[in-house]
Design an enzyme around this catalytic site. Structure first.
Site, PDB file in Angstrom:
ATOM      1  N   HIS A   1      26.659  37.647  37.001  1.00 29.55           N
ATOM      2  CA  HIS A   1      27.668  37.002  36.150  1.00 29.55           C
ATOM      3  C   HIS A   1      27.088  35.756  35.437  1.00 29.55           C
ATOM      4  O   HIS A   1      27.480  34.628  35.719  1.00 29.55           O
ATOM      5  CB  HIS A   1      28.905  36.617  36.995  1.00 29.55           C
ATOM      6  CG  HIS A   1      30.121  36.329  36.164  1.00 29.55           C
ATOM      7  ND1 HIS A   1      31.396  36.542  36.608  1.00 29.55           N
ATOM      8  CD2 HIS A   1      30.256  35.834  34.905  1.00 29.55           C
ATOM      9  CE1 HIS A   1      32.268  36.195  35.678  1.00 29.55           C
ATOM     10  NE2 HIS A   1      31.593  35.756  34.630  1.00 29.55           N
TER      11      HIS A   1
ATOM     12  N   ARG B   1      35.013  41.607  32.657  1.00 28.50           N
ATOM     13  CA  ARG B   1      35.467  41.376  34.027  1.00 28.50           C
ATOM     14  C   ARG B   1      35.226  42.652  34.817  1.00 28.50           C
ATOM     15  O   ARG B   1      35.526  43.753  34.314  1.00 28.50           O
ATOM     16  CB  ARG B   1      36.958  41.023  34.047  1.00 28.50           C
ATOM     17  CG  ARG B   1      37.247  39.615  33.587  1.00 28.50           C
ATOM     18  CD  ARG B   1      36.692  38.572  34.540  1.00 28.50           C
ATOM     19  NE  ARG B   1      37.060  37.218  34.174  1.00 28.50           N
ATOM     20  CZ  ARG B   1      36.262  36.349  33.546  1.00 28.50           C
ATOM     21  NH1 ARG B   1      35.031  36.697  33.215  1.00 28.50           N
ATOM     22  NH2 ARG B   1      36.684  35.127  33.286  1.00 28.50           N
TER      23      ARG B   1
ATOM     24  N   GLU C   1      33.109  40.482  43.085  1.00 26.85           N
ATOM     25  CA  GLU C   1      31.980  39.532  43.074  1.00 26.85           C
ATOM     26  C   GLU C   1      32.055  38.582  44.259  1.00 26.85           C
ATOM     27  O   GLU C   1      33.163  38.157  44.613  1.00 26.85           O
ATOM     28  CB  GLU C   1      32.011  38.728  41.761  1.00 26.85           C
ATOM     29  CG  GLU C   1      31.631  39.585  40.586  1.00 26.85           C
ATOM     30  CD  GLU C   1      31.801  38.869  39.245  1.00 26.85           C
ATOM     31  OE1 GLU C   1      31.895  37.633  39.235  1.00 26.85           O
ATOM     32  OE2 GLU C   1      31.837  39.554  38.231  1.00 26.85           O
TER      33      GLU C   1
ATOM     34  N   ILE D   1      30.296  43.017  30.209  1.00 25.54           N
ATOM     35  CA  ILE D   1      30.102  41.560  30.266  1.00 25.54           C
ATOM     36  C   ILE D   1      31.464  40.863  30.359  1.00 25.54           C
ATOM     37  O   ILE D   1      31.553  39.658  30.178  1.00 25.54           O
ATOM     38  CB  ILE D   1      29.318  41.022  29.036  1.00 25.54           C
ATOM     39  CG1 ILE D   1      29.830  41.607  27.727  1.00 25.54           C
ATOM     40  CG2 ILE D   1      27.836  41.295  29.165  1.00 25.54           C
ATOM     41  CD1 ILE D   1      31.114  41.092  27.209  1.00 25.54           C
TER      42      ILE D   1
ATOM     43  N   ASP E   1      27.072  42.735  34.155  1.00 23.67           N
ATOM     44  CA  ASP E   1      26.981  41.308  34.489  1.00 23.67           C
ATOM     45  C   ASP E   1      28.124  40.916  35.420  1.00 23.67           C
ATOM     46  O   ASP E   1      28.126  39.821  35.977  1.00 23.67           O
ATOM     47  CB  ASP E   1      27.059  40.476  33.198  1.00 23.67           C
ATOM     48  CG  ASP E   1      26.865  38.982  33.450  1.00 23.67           C
ATOM     49  OD1 ASP E   1      25.967  38.629  34.250  1.00 23.67           O
ATOM     50  OD2 ASP E   1      27.600  38.167  32.868  1.00 23.67           O
TER      51      ASP E   1
ATOM     52  N   LEU F   1      38.022  44.183  20.847  1.00 27.73           N
ATOM     53  CA  LEU F   1      37.369  43.519  19.712  1.00 27.73           C
ATOM     54  C   LEU F   1      37.990  42.151  19.484  1.00 27.73           C
ATOM     55  O   LEU F   1      38.616  41.881  18.464  1.00 27.73           O
ATOM     56  CB  LEU F   1      37.455  44.383  18.448  1.00 27.73           C
ATOM     57  CG  LEU F   1      36.419  44.038  17.389  1.00 27.73           C
ATOM     58  CD1 LEU F   1      35.040  44.522  17.801  1.00 27.73           C
ATOM     59  CD2 LEU F   1      36.785  44.629  16.034  1.00 27.73           C
ATOM     60  N   GLY F   2      37.784  41.277  20.470  1.00 27.91           N
ATOM     61  CA  GLY F   2      38.182  39.877  20.324  1.00 27.91           C
ATOM     62  C   GLY F   2      36.979  39.110  19.807  1.00 27.91           C
ATOM     63  O   GLY F   2      36.093  39.676  19.161  1.00 27.91           O
ATOM     64  N   ARG F   3      36.934  37.814  20.122  1.00 30.21           N
ATOM     65  CA  ARG F   3      35.824  36.986  19.613  1.00 30.21           C
ATOM     66  C   ARG F   3      34.475  37.519  20.073  1.00 30.21           C
ATOM     67  O   ARG F   3      33.529  37.630  19.297  1.00 30.21           O
ATOM     68  CB  ARG F   3      35.962  35.556  20.127  1.00 30.21           C
ATOM     69  CG  ARG F   3      37.181  34.810  19.677  1.00 30.21           C
ATOM     70  CD  ARG F   3      37.138  33.439  20.317  1.00 30.21           C
ATOM     71  NE  ARG F   3      38.273  32.624  19.993  1.00 30.21           N
ATOM     72  CZ  ARG F   3      39.402  32.622  20.689  1.00 30.21           C
ATOM     73  NH1 ARG F   3      39.541  33.408  21.748  1.00 30.21           N
ATOM     74  NH2 ARG F   3      40.389  31.840  20.337  1.00 30.21           N
ATOM     75  N   ILE F   4      34.370  37.836  21.374  1.00 34.97           N
ATOM     76  CA  ILE F   4      33.079  38.274  21.915  1.00 34.97           C
ATOM     77  C   ILE F   4      32.760  39.689  21.443  1.00 34.97           C
ATOM     78  O   ILE F   4      31.627  39.977  21.023  1.00 34.97           O
ATOM     79  CB  ILE F   4      33.073  38.153  23.460  1.00 34.97           C
ATOM     80  CG1 ILE F   4      33.186  36.673  23.866  1.00 34.97           C
ATOM     81  CG2 ILE F   4      31.809  38.782  24.053  1.00 34.97           C
ATOM     82  CD1 ILE F   4      33.376  36.416  25.354  1.00 34.97           C
TER      83      ILE F   4
ATOM     84  N   ARG G   1      43.906  46.637  21.851  1.00 34.47           N
ATOM     85  CA  ARG G   1      45.353  46.781  22.005  1.00 34.47           C
ATOM     86  C   ARG G   1      45.978  47.183  20.662  1.00 34.47           C
ATOM     87  O   ARG G   1      46.856  47.994  20.599  1.00 34.47           O
ATOM     88  CB  ARG G   1      45.970  45.451  22.472  1.00 34.47           C
ATOM     89  CG  ARG G   1      45.970  45.323  23.994  1.00 34.47           C
ATOM     90  CD  ARG G   1      46.345  43.932  24.414  1.00 34.47           C
ATOM     91  NE  ARG G   1      45.294  42.986  24.042  1.00 34.47           N
ATOM     92  CZ  ARG G   1      45.266  41.708  24.428  1.00 34.47           C
ATOM     93  NH1 ARG G   1      46.238  41.232  25.162  1.00 34.47           N
ATOM     94  NH2 ARG G   1      44.284  40.907  24.085  1.00 34.47           N
TER      95      ARG G   1
HETATM   96  C1  8YV Z   1      32.220  31.705  33.710  1.00 35.40           C
HETATM   97  C2  8YV Z   1      33.312  33.463  32.298  1.00 35.40           C
HETATM   98  O1  8YV Z   1      31.015  31.868  34.368  1.00 35.40           O
HETATM   99  O2  8YV Z   1      34.219  32.067  30.653  1.00 35.40           O
HETATM  100  C3  8YV Z   1      34.395  33.015  31.389  1.00 35.40           C
HETATM  101  O3  8YV Z   1      35.457  33.656  31.385  1.00 35.40           O
HETATM  102  O4  8YV Z   1      33.346  34.518  32.824  1.00 35.40           O
HETATM  103  C4  8YV Z   1      32.138  32.591  32.535  1.00 35.40           C
HETATM  104  O5  8YV Z   1      31.842  31.827  31.431  1.00 35.40           O
HETATM  105  C5  8YV Z   1      33.347  31.978  34.640  1.00 35.40           C
HETATM  106  O6  8YV Z   1      34.546  31.593  34.031  1.00 35.40           O
HETATM  107  C6  8YV Z   1      33.194  31.257  35.950  1.00 35.40           C
HETATM  108  O7  8YV Z   1      34.409  31.097  36.564  1.00 35.40           O
END
Ligand code: 8YV
Length: 318
Positions: free
Chosen positions: A284, A237, A266, A235, A261, A157-160, A180
């Site tokens: 992504h 990593r 990748e 969304i 995503d 639960l960070g910004r996103i 955390r």
């Molecule tokens: C980018 C992202 O596409 O900001 C991030 O951490 O995953 C995306 O906005 C990515 O950083 C590309 O390297």
């Protein structure tokens, strides 16, 4: 005429509207990605360079920093920076900046797009129509799952994560999270144990940071706790989810759906995820809108400018 400051650019910002051009306009850019022998190129051109621009995709290892004896600032395009060796940078007093906030809304929007696409079988329905099967075969695609009013678990639960949670309230959902540490500024329920959160939730959205500390945080036990009707959305990593366990849980029916995503390796996407109807897969694109990518390049350039003018960055990574 003033001479331009020299910077190193690790990779080409193909996904940003004008970052390459704007960097070249203001700086004397050494384009590292164009050199096959990076070591030799850096030995020849690295001396005296104090600033470097990169992204999570291109990274910045301790080895790269070592090749730049005068480096003082690393400005990254993007919010995640797990491929930048921040500990090595700190040890040398190198500043590291990223681009938070400007992409929060678009990434949160995409998480919801993915969740709804999985629950309501949007991708499957679209494939059905495009294949000319509507009206040609008996019936229609299988029934989907109601989204509104369900239980939403958020991992990180960070910004996103916060922006995703707020949208969840608009869908009349009860929201709980795993983090955390528990936050004292939100009313959502906190689950210290991720398996318990997954057992409770209908939908689990992964929004945590990447890197070694979260690798395979969502593994077999969590996915099975989410269950045969559960939907996991990522969304954040790819490596946060154990992809082998994910494929196994989906194909054995222990998990309902995945909407992704990001992927562990990748741009490789496991065949089972590409071909089955239990996964929605995207390349992504969480931050990939014109407005957000402009915001990211603006902030990266602001960090770079601030470093050269004041010796500090606007949005330090840590
Ligand atoms: C980018 C992202 O596409 O900001 C991030 O951490 O995953 C995306 O906005 C990515 O950083 C590309 O390297």
């Amino acid at each position: 005429m003033t001479t331009k400051q020299r910077i190193i650019q690790v990779g080409s910002y193909a996904g940003s509207p004008s970052a390459n051009a704007r960097l070249a306009e203001s700086y004397d850019v050494f384009e590292l990605w164009k050199h096959e022998d990076r070591k030799a190129a850096l030995a020849e051109h690295g001396k005296g360079v104090t600033a470097l621009v990169t992204s999570a995709t291109f990274g910045c290892s301790a080895e790269l920093m070592d090749a730049l004896p005068d480096l003082k600032a690393i400005c990254s395009w993007g919010v995640g920076y797990e491929t930048i060796d921040v500990a090595a940078a700190k040890a040398r007093g190198i500043l590291v900046s990223n681009t938070p906030d400007v992409l929060t809304d678009c990434v949160a929007d995409l998480a919801w797009g993915l969740l709804i696409a999985a629950a309501r079988r949007i991708g499957q329905g679209e494939r059905f129509v495009r294949a000319g099967q509507w009206g040609q075969v008996h019936g229609n695609i299988p029934l989907g799952m109601r989204v509104s009013g369900k239980k939403l678990g958020i991992v990180g639960l960070g910004r996103i994560g916060d922006a995703i949670a707020r949208r969840g309230l608009g869908f009349d959902m009860e929201v709980r999270y795993h983090n955390r540490r528990q936050r004292d500024d939100v009313d959502y329920g906190y689950e210290a144990n991720l398996v318990d959160l997954a057992r409770w939730a209908d939908f689990l959205i992964v929004a945590t940071v990447g890197g070694p500390q979260t690798r395979h945080l969502v593994g077999r036990e969590v996915l099975e706790a989410l269950g045969p009707k559960g939907i996991v959305v990522n969304i954040a990593r790819g490596p946060v989810i154990d992809e082998t366990a994910l494929v196994e849980a989906l194909t054995s029916g222990k998990l309902g759906f995945a909407a992704l995503d990001v992927f562990e390796h990748e741009p490789k996407v496991p065949e089972a995820l590409r071909t089955g109807d239990q996964a929605v897969v995207l390349p992504h694109i969480g931050s990939a809108t014109y407005e957000t990518r402009m915001g990211m390049e603006d902030l990266m350039l602001a960090n770079l400018k601030s470093y050269f003018e004041t010796g500090t960055v606007v949005t330090p990574a840590e």
